[in-house]
Structure formats: C-alpha cells, structure tokens
Motif scaffolding. Structure first.
Motif, PDB file in Angstrom:
ATOM      1  N   GLY A   1       1.973  15.770   2.423  1.00  0.00           N
ATOM      2  CA  GLY A   1       1.318  16.615   3.600  1.00  0.00           C
ATOM      3  C   GLY A   1       0.019  15.714   3.769  1.00  0.00           C
ATOM      4  N   PHE A   2      -0.464  14.486   3.037  1.00  0.00           N
ATOM      5  CA  PHE A   2      -1.745  14.105   3.605  1.00  0.00           C
ATOM      6  C   PHE A   2      -1.830  13.638   4.806  1.00  0.00           C
ATOM      7  CE2 PHE A   2      -0.836  13.554  -1.451  1.00  0.00           C
ATOM      8  CZ  PHE A   2      -2.370  13.722  -1.470  1.00  0.00           C
ATOM      9  N   ASP A   3      -3.253  13.713   5.341  1.00  0.00           N
ATOM     10  CA  ASP A   3      -3.831  13.283   6.349  1.00  0.00           C
ATOM     11  C   ASP A   3      -3.518  12.181   6.704  1.00  0.00           C
ATOM     12  OD1 ASP A   3      -4.707  15.840   7.095  1.00  0.00           O
ATOM     13  OD2 ASP A   3      -6.844  15.397   5.837  1.00  0.00           O
ATOM     14  N   ARG A   4      -4.130  11.290   6.126  1.00  0.00           N
ATOM     15  CA  ARG A   4      -3.200   9.546   6.096  1.00  0.00           C
ATOM     16  C   ARG A   4      -2.880   8.792   5.229  1.00  0.00           C
ATOM     17  NH1 ARG A   4      -6.638   5.910   8.973  1.00  0.00           N
ATOM     18  NH2 ARG A   4      -9.070   7.723   8.663  1.00  0.00           N
ATOM     19  N   VAL A   5      -1.753   8.531   5.061  1.00  0.00           N
ATOM     20  CA  VAL A   5      -1.136   7.707   3.943  1.00  0.00           C
ATOM     21  C   VAL A   5      -1.139   6.396   4.618  1.00  0.00           C
ATOM     22  CG1 VAL A   5       1.027   7.121   2.482  1.00  0.00           C
ATOM     23  CG2 VAL A   5       0.462   9.719   3.296  1.00  0.00           C
ATOM     24  N   MET A   6      -1.294   5.414   3.787  1.00  0.00           N
ATOM     25  CA  MET A   6      -1.262   3.972   4.010  1.00  0.00           C
ATOM     26  C   MET A   6      -0.345   3.154   3.007  1.00  0.00           C
ATOM     27  SD  MET A   6      -5.508   3.107   4.717  1.00  0.00           S
ATOM     28  CE  MET A   6      -6.050   4.682   3.661  1.00  0.00           C
ATOM     29  N   ALA A   7      -0.010   1.920   3.650  1.00  0.00           N
ATOM     30  CA  ALA A   7      -0.034   1.097   2.231  1.00  0.00           C
ATOM     31  C   ALA A   7      -0.787  -0.232   2.582  1.00  0.00           C
ATOM     32  CB  ALA A   7       1.355   0.204   3.072  1.00  0.00           C
ATOM     33  N   TYR A   8      -1.208  -0.540   0.815  1.00  0.00           N
ATOM     34  CA  TYR A   8      -2.169  -1.327   1.313  1.00  0.00           C
ATOM     35  C   TYR A   8      -1.801  -2.514   0.509  1.00  0.00           C
ATOM     36  CZ  TYR A   8      -7.015  -2.907  -0.585  1.00  0.00           C
ATOM     37  OH  TYR A   8      -8.385  -3.440  -0.592  1.00  0.00           O
ATOM     38  N   ARG A   9      -1.955  -3.714   0.855  1.00  0.00           N
ATOM     39  CA  ARG A   9      -1.090  -4.687   0.266  1.00  0.00           C
ATOM     40  C   ARG A   9      -2.540  -5.946  -0.496  1.00  0.00           C
ATOM     41  NH1 ARG A   9       3.483  -8.616   2.898  1.00  0.00           N
ATOM     42  NH2 ARG A   9       3.643 -10.126   1.267  1.00  0.00           N
ATOM     43  N   PHE A  10      -2.039  -6.527  -1.941  1.00  0.00           N
ATOM     44  CA  PHE A  10      -3.170  -7.223  -2.053  1.00  0.00           C
ATOM     45  C   PHE A  10      -2.378  -8.666  -2.014  1.00  0.00           C
ATOM     46  CE2 PHE A  10      -3.011  -3.836  -4.730  1.00  0.00           C
ATOM     47  CZ  PHE A  10      -4.384  -3.524  -5.103  1.00  0.00           C
ATOM     48  N   ARG A  11      -3.346  -9.930  -1.771  1.00  0.00           N
ATOM     49  CA  ARG A  11      -3.073 -10.778  -0.788  1.00  0.00           C
ATOM     50  C   ARG A  11      -3.859 -11.916  -2.286  1.00  0.00           C
ATOM     51  NH1 ARG A  11      -3.618 -10.587   4.856  1.00  0.00           N
ATOM     52  NH2 ARG A  11      -3.619 -12.627   4.172  1.00  0.00           N
ATOM     53  N   GLN A  12      -3.565 -13.136  -1.472  1.00  0.00           N
ATOM     54  CA  GLN A  12      -3.069 -14.464  -3.118  1.00  0.00           C
ATOM     55  C   GLN A  12      -4.668 -13.992  -3.343  1.00  0.00           C
ATOM     56  OE1 GLN A  12      -1.632 -18.098  -2.064  1.00  0.00           O
ATOM     57  NE2 GLN A  12      -1.183 -17.523  -0.053  1.00  0.00           N
TER      58      GLN A  12
END
Ligand code: BLA
Length: 507
Positions: free
Chosen positions: A161-172
């Motif tokens: 039930g969070f307002d915002r859910v993100m997938a956060y991906r690290f780059r090289q």
C-alpha cells in the motif's frame, strides 16, 4: 571522521550506519550476553514492555518477566550462536493491549531481541504466504527484465500500500536509474530519473547486501538511545529491524515530501544489482510478516532477473549473427561497399547500441544518423592517428586533443577498421549521456530543503549526477564489444576475399 563530528555531505560515506547507538521508536530492543544476562536495552524498553522498575544491568533473562515463549526463543538463539550466527526468527506476543512482533537474532556473540509494535491488525500469516505466492507466480510469467520489474513494483505496491514503489537499478558506474514505477496518480513520475552513486554511499550498499530490507516508519521520529554498561562497544545493528537511520538520508527523504520509506535489495551474485524503493507521503509501517513476503519476492525477482539477463544477452548475440550475415553479403556482392554497408547501418547501430554510424571506404564517407557535418569530419580526421583495428572512446578526453571540441556531443566512438588497404572504417557513435537524459521534474515542486541545503533534493541529485557524467557517453558494454569484434573478424575475411577477387579480375 572523528566519532563526535557531525555527519555532513562530505563525510557521509564514513558514517558508521551499522552502529547508530539508537533505534526508531516503534519498538524496543533488549540485548543478552552468552550467559543470557541483559547487557543493553533501548531506554524506552521499561515503558513499552510495562516493567515496574528500570532493568538492572546483567539481570538474568528469567528475572525480567518476559513471556515464556520469548525466553525460550532467546535460549534457543544462544544455543544456535555457539555455531556462529543465528538468523532472525519471529514470534507474536502481547503485552497489555499492545501486539508485538518479537524478532530475535544472534550476532557477534549477542542475542538481540526486538519488540516491534504492530499497529494494524495484520492478516494471518497464511494470507501473506498466499499473497507472496500469487506475486511470485506473476513474476515467473514475465518474459523480459523490463516486464519483470514493472510487475514487481505493482505487486509490492498492492501488498504494502505504499504511495510510490520504484525499481531502482544500478549502472556500471554505480549511479542509479528508476527503471519501473507504480505510484499514486497525483505524484510526479520519477521513471527514467538518474541519481549519482553518492546518494547511496558505499557502506550503505555493503550493509544492504547482507541485510536486504529496511524500513523507516516515520521521518519525523525522535531516535531512542541505547543504555547499558558505560564505555561498552556500541551495538552492531546490521541485522536489526529497528536500527535508527542516517540523518542525512532522513533529510533527503523529507525534502522529497516522503514521510515513510522501505527498500528491498535485489542482490545478484553477491552484488547489489538494484533495489525496490517505496515511499509514502504519510507515516506508514508495514508489519514484519508482509516485509518478509516482500523479501522473499525480491529473492525470486533477483533469480529471474539473472536468468532473463542471460537470455537477453544471448538474443542480442543471435541477432548480431544475422546482422553479420547481411553485412557479409554487401561486402562480397555489392560493387559500392560504402553504399552496401550504409544499407545495413540501422541494423549495425542496433546491434552495437549506437546512435549513429559513419562508413568510410576508399575516401568516401557516408553517414547514418543525425550527426552534423563538422562532427563527421572530426571523427574521420581522428582516425588518421590510429593504427589499431579497434578504437574505443567513451569520453571527450579519449579523443585527440585537437579534436576534443569538434566532436560535439558525439563523444562515444567505436571504430572498426575492416579494410586497412581501402581505409575502410565503421565508426559507431554515442551521444553524451546528459544529451539523452533530461530533467523531468517540475522545478516548482523541488525547492523545499532542510539544513544541509538543496543538494539533498531530486533536483540536486540530478545536478550532481550531471557533474559526474559530463562529457561522457555510456561506456561500450562487454557484450557490445564482443559483438563488434565478431563483426570485425568476419569483415576482415570478406575484405581479403574481395581484394583477391579484384586482383584476379585485374590479372
Ligand atoms: C540510503 N539512499 C538510501 C536508500 C535509498 C537511497 C533508497 C536506502 C534507504 C531507504 O530505504 O530509504 C536513495 N532513494 C534513493 C534514491 C531515490 C530514493 C536515489 O527513493 C530516488 C527516487 N544520500 C544522499 C547523499 C548522501 C546520502 C548526498 O542523497 C550522503 C552525502 C546518504 N543514503 C545515504 C545514507 C544512507 C542512504 C547514509 C543509509 C541510510 C541507512 O540505512 O541508515
């Protein structure tokens, strides 16, 4: 950093976040030594656990009036600790009218008991198992990494039930990108935003590999200090659920209007690949059982990402083989090589992940893509000083000094000399990253900031990220370089054949 010096923007990578000396106030901690004696506690413990008097240092676990089941768990944990670490296990307990999730784990010879207050009536454990199961089944059906992450953020948002859910991906380069998002319609989209590596400092990344979930229930909280023997080493809270978090990070989230957060690590081959990051615009806590459901899901997610990435790389190399075949046909059967190669230019760009392609052959130059003429001239001229068959540039500084300005925003170059005799080159070009990623936020919403200033805002992060990548294109990835070398090897063979045919025709 001196232990008493305040944490600032410059030294925050040195902040020892695993030993904050305090906890978040939605629970209490008791710490026991190897003889089951009380060695430390959070100062709110007596009130929260409804003790008639403050605890006595080194009191035996049986003298504290704890629930028998809890005492049993502590003893079991002590036993397990004799073989090293004792991972967390949970039991539900009630004190007065307050429900608690009691989470017990062993670390470095100590048993740590965390009483976490449960505010809402949580569903039964069976319901969570079911929800996690459904979520995992959905994940397993996804056919691409993008679809997988999109599904994961949806599932986590539904479960928590969070307002915002993100997938956060690290780059090289350890910078990060929001690659999937599920949010309340009224919030600004963060999808596509980039953040510098410093937004999640190295010690936090290390901690997040070994402890994969963390939650801040209320950004406005006042930390509760620990008490115990004077001068004792601070408690290592690496595996604690109540650990008080870095004040820098709290300021960062508050500047974004975030009042509660949770994040779950996505760990692949022992490395932090990315995180599922959740925001809430009001205080919010998620019960331990739901958090564990999310954690299990993140592990399945990590395994799925890994296998899909392997598959996507394989598909890329397969498509590259088809491109090679067509390129070969142009080299072997078309009179005008430059024209023949240009006919395949879109596919070659695709295959190498380039934004444009310049073909040089026997003094002719043909361009595919939106590259200005002076930049083409600079790229062509810069090949004069090269005497290798593969030229790799990712940044302005990789260019010959005299041409560093002339290459404009096309600072990434992968040069493949396929025919030295005919001065035959393929030049694949990439733009500066800042050209491809623009700030997407509404500036008027980003002006709020706390004592440490505007750096700790999304806008400040973006500016910082820009600084770190100015004059740089995305570096050529190992898979793309492999594809390039395979293409080049076949082109060499075809060029030799072509020259032999020409020689025979002339003879
Ligand atoms: C931790 N930084 C974090 C965490 C995230 C981010 C997800 C994990 C903690 C959590 O779950 O909330 C970063 N969060 C982001 C980003 C987005 C987001 C990029 O939602 C994008 C939408 N942070 C800074 C700077 C410093 C810093 C400049 O921005 C230091 C100079 C420090 N970040 C910092 C520290 C932690 C952290 C110390 C560890 C917090 C802890 O676990 O104690």
């Amino acid at each position: 950093r001196n232990a008493d010096a305040p944490v600032t923007l410059d030294n925050c990578a040195d902040e020892p976040i695993h030993i904050p000396g305090s906890i978040q106030p939605h629970g209490a901690i008791l710490v026991f030594g190897s003889a089951a004696q009380l060695v430390s506690w959070s100062v709110n413990a007596p009130a929260l656990l409804q003790w008639p008097a403050p605890p006595v240092l080194l009191a035996a676990v049986d003298e504290l009036g704890l629930d028998a089941a809890v005492v049993e768990k502590i003893r079991a944990c002590l036993q397990e600790l004799e073989d090293g670490e004792a991972p967390a296990s949970m039991l539900e307990t009630m004190i007065g009218a307050q429900d608690f999730d009691c989470i017990v784990h062993g670390h470095e010879g100590l048993v740590i008991v965390e009483y976490e207050c449960r505010e809402r009536e949580a569903d039964s454990v069976a319901t969570f198992a079911l929800k996690a199961h459904t979520a995992i089944e959905r994940l397993k059906r996804q056919k691409s990494v993008a679809a997988l992450l999109a599904s994961a953020v949806d599932q986590v948002r539904q479960i928590t039930g969070f307002d915002r859910v993100m997938a956060y991906r690290f780059r090289q380069d350890d910078s990060g990108e929001v690659v999937a998002e599920a949010r309340l319609d009224t919030l600004d989209p963060y999808l596509g935003r980039r953040y510098p590596a410093s937004d999640i400092p190295a010690q936090a990344r290390r901690l997040y590999v070994i402890n994969t979930l963390r939650m801040i229930g209320d950004m406005g909280y006042t930390p509760v200090p620990m008490a115990g023997r004077a001068g004792a080493a601070p408690l290592d809270m690496s595996y604690c659920v109540l650990r008080s978090v870095s004040p820098i990070h709290v300021e960062y989230l508050r500047n974004m209007g975030v009042q509660a957060s949770m994040s779950i690590s996505i760990v692949i081959s022992g490395k932090l690949w990315g995180m599922i990051a959740c925001h809430h615009m009001a205080p919010r806590r998620v019960p331990y059982a739901i958090r564990m459901a999310c954690d299990v899901m993140a592990q399945v997610l990590a395994a799925s990402v890994q296998s899909l990435e392997t598959r996507e790389r394989a598909a890329l190399t397969e498509r590259a083989a088809e491109v090679r075949t067509r390129v070969m046909q142009s080299l072997l059967h078309v009179d005008d090589v430059a024209a023949g190669l240009t006919a395949c230019a879109a596919e070659i760009c695709n295959s190498l992940g380039a934004g444009a392609l310049v073909v040089m052959h026997g003094g002719r130059v043909v361009v595919h893509g939106p590259v200005p003429a002076d930049v083409v001239a600079a790229a062509v001229a810069s090949m004069q000083s090269e005497d290798t068959d593969v030229v790799e540039r990712s940044a302005r500084r990789d260019w010959p000094a005299a041409l560093q300005q002339d290459c404009g925003k096309w600072v990434g170059l992968l040069g493949l000399r396929y025919d030295a005799a005919a001065n035959g080159w393929l030049l694949a070009l990439r733009e500066e990253q800042v050209e491809l990623v623009r700030w997407g936020g509404k500036p008027d919403k980003e002006i709020a900031h706390g004592p440490l200033g505007p750096r700790l805002t999304p806008r400040g992060s973006f500016a910082e990220w820009r600084e770190t990548v100015v004059d740089q294109a995305e570096p050529w990835e190992p898979t793309r370089l492999l594809i390039a070398r395979q293409l080049l090897a076949e082109m060499h063979r075809a060029s030799i054949t072509r020259h032999e045919q020409n020689d025979r025709a002339r003879a």
